[in-house]
Design a protein around this motif. Structure first.
Motif, PDB file in Angstrom:
ATOM      1  N   ILE A  90       0.794  -1.231   0.061  1.00 22.92           N
ATOM      2  CA  ILE A  90      -0.181  -0.005   0.019  1.00 22.92           C
ATOM      3  C   ILE A  90       1.136   1.131   0.045  1.00 22.92           C
ATOM      4  O   ILE A  90       1.831   1.386   0.755  1.00 22.92           O
ATOM      5  CB  ILE A  90      -0.676  -0.044   1.114  1.00 22.92           C
ATOM      6  CG1 ILE A  90      -1.755  -1.121   1.090  1.00 22.92           C
ATOM      7  CG2 ILE A  90      -1.639   1.340   1.366  1.00 22.92           C
ATOM      8  CD1 ILE A  90      -2.784  -1.121   0.080  1.00 22.92           C
ATOM      9  N   ASN A  95      -3.731   7.373   5.044  1.00 20.82           N
ATOM     10  CA  ASN A  95      -4.956   7.653   4.257  1.00 20.82           C
ATOM     11  C   ASN A  95      -5.959   6.435   4.718  1.00 20.82           C
ATOM     12  O   ASN A  95      -6.014   5.424   4.617  1.00 20.82           O
ATOM     13  CB  ASN A  95      -4.874   7.530   2.696  1.00 20.82           C
ATOM     14  CG  ASN A  95      -6.175   7.893   2.227  1.00 20.82           C
ATOM     15  OD1 ASN A  95      -7.069   7.674   2.589  1.00 20.82           O
ATOM     16  ND2 ASN A  95      -5.809   8.833   1.084  1.00 20.82           N
ATOM     17  N   SER A  98      -7.128   4.002   2.409  1.00 20.78           N
ATOM     18  CA  SER A  98      -6.096   3.113   2.112  1.00 20.78           C
ATOM     19  C   SER A  98      -6.167   1.864   2.989  1.00 20.78           C
ATOM     20  O   SER A  98      -5.941   0.676   2.650  1.00 20.78           O
ATOM     21  CB  SER A  98      -4.542   3.502   2.100  1.00 20.78           C
ATOM     22  OG  SER A  98      -4.477   4.333   0.961  1.00 20.78           O
ATOM     23  N   ASN A 120       3.725  -0.931   3.905  1.00 22.17           N
ATOM     24  CA  ASN A 120       3.500   0.519   3.510  1.00 22.17           C
ATOM     25  C   ASN A 120       4.489   1.133   2.887  1.00 22.17           C
ATOM     26  O   ASN A 120       5.684   0.771   3.710  1.00 22.17           O
ATOM     27  CB  ASN A 120       3.100   1.183   5.068  1.00 22.17           C
ATOM     28  CG  ASN A 120       2.762   2.680   4.660  1.00 22.17           C
ATOM     29  OD1 ASN A 120       2.110   3.210   3.552  1.00 22.17           O
ATOM     30  ND2 ASN A 120       3.269   3.424   5.412  1.00 22.17           N
ATOM     31  N   CYS A 146      -0.564  -0.837  -4.953  1.00 24.36           N
ATOM     32  CA  CYS A 146      -0.901   0.385  -5.242  1.00 24.36           C
ATOM     33  C   CYS A 146       0.353   1.012  -5.444  1.00 24.36           C
ATOM     34  O   CYS A 146       1.096   1.657  -4.675  1.00 24.36           O
ATOM     35  CB  CYS A 146      -1.786   1.104  -4.162  1.00 24.36           C
ATOM     36  SG  CYS A 146      -2.239   2.693  -4.573  1.00 24.36           S
TER      37      CYS A 146
END
Length: 346
Positions: A90, A95, A98, A120, A146
């Motif tokens: 991610i 966020n 997310s 992350n 992502c």
């Protein structure tokens, strides 16, 4: 005959329990013998395959409990060149959307009989590269990524191997050959802008977003398309970071340059929160003085003092589309998930 089989089963189980006490290794063959099934059936159950019947699963699971067998996933991964581990990479877990998406992905991945791990990258391409390289050592079955800004298509493409699936989500990387799952960003922004125009607004701004990411351009394209269709709409664009502070700064700049602005379409709900905070400081009320629409439909959006109108992206729909690709391993190209305009008081 049935009595003899039952006695044999009991003896096998007791012997294996004794072996466990003596720290002797229990194998798949032992589990198969105690369960009264073949080794291949045990393997199917251990892999979570649908090919094993419910009755066979029940026998194998009971035998595993009785024997104390522990599945060596590392060894299995070495044999198959992949594990049952799916890496969710991610871009920004601070966020809230997310985080919601990560939870939805983990749930649906688990329902496939796979295990998810979450990392992350903090919107940093170098961090993304380093983390993924480390995860490759664990022979992950799939990467769900992502992408950070400045992610290279060549890097994304080379991750995809015969035993490793790759799916990009939420953002599209030009030139990438991996499957991609996105919300219909353009349609969402288009519908949001049309809703403002329908209220008679002719001076509309687009607030927030990073020009280095694809969803910014897709949402801006929808905004511009709706304004262009109307013909007599004046529009302005104010970029900012995609957080509250960015929303505050962009709205401040907007009011300074365009005091006649009637409404704003925000890149996401977090930017919209910053916009609303700044408007309150100027004694301006969302929905009454200036219309505000966000994007994402976070849980807090409907709970604000002036509930935020927004474009809903259902995280479960994204997760289901991703897991459909993982399960079938045939999907190519782009999958666009529908979005929905939620009109509230703002």
């Amino acid at each position: 005959m049935a009595l003899l089989q039952a006695q044999s089963h009991s003896i096998d189980s007791q012997n294996l329990k004794t072996n466990n006490t003596n720290k002797q290794s229990v194998t798949v063959h032992d589990v198969a013998r105690v369960a009264g099934v073949s080794k291949s059936t045990v393997s199917l159950v251990l892999r979570g395959s649908d090919k094993a019947s419910d009755r066979a699963k029940e026998k194998v699971l009971k035998a595993i409990e009785e024997t104390g067998y522990v599945y060596n996933r590392e060894a299995a991964a070495m044999r198959s060149k992949s594990s049952d581990l799916v890496a969710i990479v991610i871009n920004d877990l601070t966020n809230p959307y997310s985080a919601n998406l990560a939870v939805a992905l983990e749930k649906h991945i688990r329902e496939l009989g796979l295990m998810a791990t979450l990392v992350n990258t903090s919107e940093n391409a170098l961090t993304q590269t380093q983390i993924v390289a480390k995860l490759q050592e664990y022979r992950v079955k799939a990467f769900i990524i992502c992408p950070t800004p400045n992610t290279q298509a060549s890097w994304l493409n080379q991750l995809q191997k015969p035993h490793t699936q790759v799916v990009s989500i939420m953002r599209q990387v030009d030139g990438s050959q991996v499957p991609c799952v996105l919300p219909n960003n353009e349609m969402g922004a288009y519908n949001a802008t049309k809703a403002l125009i329908a209220r008679g607004h002719k001076n509309i701004a687009f607030i927030g977003g990073d020009a280095a990411i694809s969803d910014y351009h897709q949402r801006l394209a929808g905004f511009n398309k709706a304004a262009k269709e109307q013909g007599d709409i004046q529009t302005w664009v104010f970029n900012s970071t995609t957080n509250r502070h960015g929303g505050r700064l962009a709205m401040s700049e907007c009011l300074a340059q365009v005091p006649q602005v009637e409404s704003v379409v925000c890149f996401n709900d977090i930017v919209a929160y910053g916009v609303i905070e700044y408007l309150a400081e100027q004694n301006l009320k969302p929905g009454a003085d200036i219309g505000v629409i966000g994007f994402d439909d976070l849980d807090d959006s409907k709970l604000m003092s002036v509930p935020l109108s927004t474009v809903k992206i259902d995280a479960n729909d994204i997760a289901k589309a991703v897991c459909h690709i993982l399960k079938n391993d045939t999907q190519k190209g782009l999958t666009q998930v529908p979005v929905e305009l939620i009109e509230r008081s703002s």
